[in-house]
Design a protein around this motif. Structure first.
Motif, PDB file in Angstrom:
ATOM      1  N   UNK A 133       0.938  -1.219  -0.034  1.00 21.15           N
ATOM      2  CA  UNK A 133       0.008  -0.061  -0.202  1.00 21.15           C
ATOM      3  C   UNK A 133       0.988   1.239  -0.083  1.00 21.15           C
ATOM      4  N   UNK A 134       0.350   2.355  -0.564  1.00 24.84           N
ATOM      5  CA  UNK A 134       1.130   3.576  -0.712  1.00 24.84           C
ATOM      6  C   UNK A 134       0.754   4.792   0.235  1.00 24.84           C
ATOM      7  N   UNK A 135      -0.499   4.476   0.846  1.00 23.57           N
ATOM      8  CA  UNK A 135      -1.110   5.399   1.825  1.00 23.57           C
ATOM      9  C   UNK A 135      -0.211   5.826   2.960  1.00 23.57           C
ATOM     10  N   UNK A 136       0.389   5.217   3.564  1.00 24.28           N
ATOM     11  CA  UNK A 136       1.345   5.482   4.943  1.00 24.28           C
ATOM     12  C   UNK A 136       2.450   6.482   4.236  1.00 24.28           C
ATOM     13  N   UNK A 137       3.050   6.127   3.103  1.00 25.92           N
ATOM     14  CA  UNK A 137       4.241   6.819   2.579  1.00 25.92           C
ATOM     15  C   UNK A 137       3.807   7.807   2.076  1.00 25.92           C
ATOM     16  N   UNK A 138       2.303   8.063   1.314  1.00 29.44           N
ATOM     17  CA  UNK A 138       1.997   9.223   0.926  1.00 29.44           C
ATOM     18  C   UNK A 138       1.858  10.472   2.226  1.00 29.44           C
ATOM     19  N   UNK A 139       1.149   9.677   3.096  1.00 31.66           N
ATOM     20  CA  UNK A 139       1.028  10.406   4.261  1.00 31.66           C
ATOM     21  C   UNK A 139       2.217  11.263   4.801  1.00 31.66           C
ATOM     22  N   UNK A 140       3.070  10.159   4.974  1.00 27.74           N
ATOM     23  CA  UNK A 140       4.398  10.519   5.430  1.00 27.74           C
ATOM     24  C   UNK A 140       4.979  11.687   4.646  1.00 27.74           C
ATOM     25  N   UNK A 141       4.933  11.594   3.447  1.00 33.14           N
ATOM     26  CA  UNK A 141       5.468  12.702   2.354  1.00 33.14           C
ATOM     27  C   UNK A 141       4.645  13.849   2.549  1.00 33.14           C
ATOM     28  N   UNK A 142       3.435  13.874   2.493  1.00 27.92           N
ATOM     29  CA  UNK A 142       2.679  15.255   2.741  1.00 27.92           C
ATOM     30  C   UNK A 142       3.026  16.023   3.897  1.00 27.92           C
ATOM     31  N   UNK A 143       3.232  15.203   5.141  1.00 25.07           N
ATOM     32  CA  UNK A 143       3.616  15.772   6.366  1.00 25.07           C
ATOM     33  C   UNK A 143       4.771  16.722   6.188  1.00 25.07           C
ATOM     34  N   UNK A 144       5.800  15.863   5.970  1.00 25.73           N
ATOM     35  CA  UNK A 144       7.290  16.256   5.634  1.00 25.73           C
ATOM     36  C   UNK A 144       7.103  17.460   4.753  1.00 25.73           C
TER      37      UNK A 144
ATOM     38  N   UNK B  43       5.929  20.494   6.284  1.00 25.78           N
ATOM     39  CA  UNK B  43       7.202  21.024   7.121  1.00 25.78           C
ATOM     40  C   UNK B  43       8.160  21.516   6.746  1.00 25.78           C
ATOM     41  N   UNK B  44       8.306  21.598   5.467  1.00 25.44           N
ATOM     42  CA  UNK B  44       9.552  21.933   4.676  1.00 25.44           C
ATOM     43  C   UNK B  44      10.897  21.222   4.800  1.00 25.44           C
ATOM     44  N   UNK B  45      10.410  19.962   5.239  1.00 25.12           N
ATOM     45  CA  UNK B  45      11.449  18.895   4.927  1.00 25.12           C
ATOM     46  C   UNK B  45      11.321  18.127   3.654  1.00 25.12           C
ATOM     47  N   UNK B  46      11.794  19.032   2.571  1.00 30.12           N
ATOM     48  CA  UNK B  46      11.328  18.650   1.048  1.00 30.12           C
ATOM     49  C   UNK B  46      12.379  17.566   0.650  1.00 30.12           C
ATOM     50  N   UNK B  47      13.749  17.297   0.938  1.00 30.34           N
ATOM     51  CA  UNK B  47      14.375  16.168   0.650  1.00 30.34           C
ATOM     52  C   UNK B  47      13.741  14.819   1.076  1.00 30.34           C
ATOM     53  N   UNK B  48      13.456  14.973   2.400  1.00 30.95           N
ATOM     54  CA  UNK B  48      12.759  13.766   3.188  1.00 30.95           C
ATOM     55  C   UNK B  48      11.478  13.531   2.456  1.00 30.95           C
ATOM     56  N   UNK B  49      10.624  14.368   2.139  1.00 28.43           N
ATOM     57  CA  UNK B  49       9.384  14.307   1.503  1.00 28.43           C
ATOM     58  C   UNK B  49       9.639  13.507   0.047  1.00 28.43           C
ATOM     59  N   UNK B  50      10.711  13.815  -0.671  1.00 28.42           N
ATOM     60  CA  UNK B  50      11.028  13.327  -1.965  1.00 28.42           C
ATOM     61  C   UNK B  50      11.310  11.839  -1.680  1.00 28.42           C
ATOM     62  N   UNK B  51      11.825  11.737  -0.549  1.00 27.55           N
ATOM     63  CA  UNK B  51      12.382  10.069  -0.558  1.00 27.55           C
ATOM     64  C   UNK B  51      11.107   9.312  -0.277  1.00 27.55           C
ATOM     65  N   UNK B  52      10.284   9.724   0.613  1.00 30.05           N
ATOM     66  CA  UNK B  52       8.788   9.096   0.907  1.00 30.05           C
ATOM     67  C   UNK B  52       8.139   9.064  -0.224  1.00 30.05           C
TER      68      UNK B  52
ATOM     69  N   UNK C  30      13.406  21.647  -2.954  1.00 29.35           N
ATOM     70  CA  UNK C  30      14.860  20.766  -2.562  1.00 29.35           C
ATOM     71  C   UNK C  30      15.887  21.273  -3.270  1.00 29.35           C
ATOM     72  N   UNK C  31      15.748  22.025  -4.485  1.00 31.62           N
ATOM     73  CA  UNK C  31      16.514  22.666  -5.324  1.00 31.62           C
ATOM     74  C   UNK C  31      16.801  21.575  -6.819  1.00 31.62           C
ATOM     75  N   UNK C  32      16.050  20.725  -6.829  1.00 29.79           N
ATOM     76  CA  UNK C  32      16.124  19.711  -7.992  1.00 29.79           C
ATOM     77  C   UNK C  32      15.105  20.000  -8.945  1.00 29.79           C
ATOM     78  N   UNK C  33      15.525  21.310  -9.815  1.00 35.66           N
ATOM     79  CA  UNK C  33      14.326  21.718 -10.672  1.00 35.66           C
ATOM     80  C   UNK C  33      14.281  20.662 -12.005  1.00 35.66           C
ATOM     81  N   UNK C  34      15.381  19.882 -12.568  1.00 38.50           N
ATOM     82  CA  UNK C  34      14.985  19.136 -13.575  1.00 38.50           C
ATOM     83  C   UNK C  34      14.142  17.987 -13.217  1.00 38.50           C
ATOM     84  N   UNK C  35      14.444  17.538 -12.031  1.00 39.19           N
ATOM     85  CA  UNK C  35      13.441  16.460 -11.464  1.00 39.19           C
ATOM     86  C   UNK C  35      12.131  16.969 -11.369  1.00 39.19           C
TER      87      UNK C  35
END
Length: 363
Positions: free
Chosen positions: A163-174, A177-186, A215-220
């Motif tokens: 399932x994707x939902x827990x990881x999507x919720x984690x990404x949204x929370x991060x 809160x401005x933790x963009x690199x961690x959100x990308x990983x989620x 997070x500064x990754x414009x191409x991505x």
């Protein structure tokens, strides 16, 4: 009420020997209600299919209370909705749907701790345990108990590897809160669980695109935003984000304008989209058109520092320096971020000798 009735219907169909229809109903439920995906797989799925619909009169009355209470939510009757949930729980103390309804009404009343306590009562064997845990994570985040929310979502992700939902919720929370690199990983981890990309998955690419850009990754980011547009071409906020980003960077200006015009046709009263179109005109050197759109944007969003700042730039380039300084002063009074405030202060002191250099997109 529709979700609860769908779960009941799946159990009834299965007991009537119509297992394929029951399975199809649960699959459709999971596809249309993301939180319910945790109810439609594994042990929870078996519990739904094997559940008894209504064991007696008390169960039936409790079902009716929950159905009515859920229908009343969103109509200014949240207190009555919570009362009906409590009445249902007096008849069925561990009734999952009633606990979920009560928790939702408490959360809407900003009683987040009380809502958490109610969600703790949803039994591990209840098919709604997974959705309840997702709600708990969101409440923990609201209560500034982020480490607990992160641990809970990580545990859910491990317990539901398909399932994707827990990881999507984690990404949204991060991301919030401005933790963009961690959100990308989620979001990366969530997308890795996706068996195939569907139209509705534009939202994941959009969220990851925002996180990558911040997070500064414009191409991505550009790649993700283009993918979101390809999947669902008429999402105004995706069109706005990508179009504004291109305009702010001074690239793909014709295509940016086309995207923003389409976004505006979909949301004609959205001040941020009107501003984006005005900013694209500014970047193209069409200052009269830029002023026209940016004045409209200020009418729609008068307290937006960025929009007032943009209008000041357009006035300056059109030779209307006094009006430009007025708009910049107005923008500065709206408490912009430190970087934007420093830029506006410099313009107030020195003016704007040339179109501003491209800067990082801010929406």
């Amino acid at each position: 009420p529709t979700l609860r009735m769908s779960l009941l219907a799946a159990g009834i169909l299965n007991r009537a020997g119509r297992t394929t229809e029951a399975q199809r109903l649960l699959d459709g439920l999971a596809a249309s209600h993301e939180d319910m995906a945790l109810t439609a797989q594994g042990t929870a799925r078996a519990q739904v299919l094997g559940s008894r619909a209504i064991a007696g009169p008390a169960d039936g009355v409790a079902e009716a209370y929950v159905a009515l209470g859920a229908a009343l939510r969103g109509h200014g009757l949240e207190e009555l909705s919570g009362t009906l949930a409590r009445l249902a729980l007096r008849l069925r103390p561990s009734f999952g749907p009633a606990l979920m309804l009560l928790a939702d009404t408490l959360s809407e009343a900003e009683r987040h701790e009380a809502a958490l306590t109610v969600l703790d009562r949803v039994a591990a064997e209840d098919p709604l345990h997974g959705p309840a845990q997702l709600r708990r994570a969101l409440l923990l985040d609201r209560l500034e108990r982020l480490p607990e929310a992160e641990r809970l979502l990580a545990d859910l992700a491990a317990a539901h590897p398909g399932q994707l939902q827990p990881l999507l919720h984690l990404g949204d929370i991060l991301r919030r809160r401005g933790r963009f690199a961690e959100a990308v990983r989620a979001y990366d981890a969530a997308l890795a669980r996706l068996p195939e990309v569907r139209e509705q998955d534009w939202q994941i690419f959009y969220a990851r695109g925002i996180s990558r850009e911040r997070a500064g990754d414009w191409p991505g980011a550009e790649q993700d935003l283009l993918r979101a547009v390809d999947l669902s071409p008429d999402q105004p906020y995706v069109l706005n984000y990508l179009g504004f980003s291109w305009a702010d960077k001074g690239i793909n200006l014709d295509r940016a304008r086309e995207m923003l015009e389409r976004a505006l046709a979909l949301r004609p009263e959205d001040g941020n989209i009107v501003d984006s179109l005005g900013w694209a005109m500014f970047r193209m050197g069409d200052y009269p058109a830029a002023i026209l759109w940016l004045e409209r944007a200020v009418e729609l969003e008068p307290r937006n520092a960025t929009i007032n700042d943009h209008l000041g730039d357009a006035y300056w380039m059109a030779g209307r320096q006094n009006e430009a300084r007025f708009q910049w002063s107005r923008a500065l009074s709206m408490e912009p971020g430190p970087v934007e405030a420093a830029r506006i202060t410099t313009k107030l002191a020195q003016g704007l000798a040339m179109p501003p250099l491209p800067r990082a997109a801010s929406r």
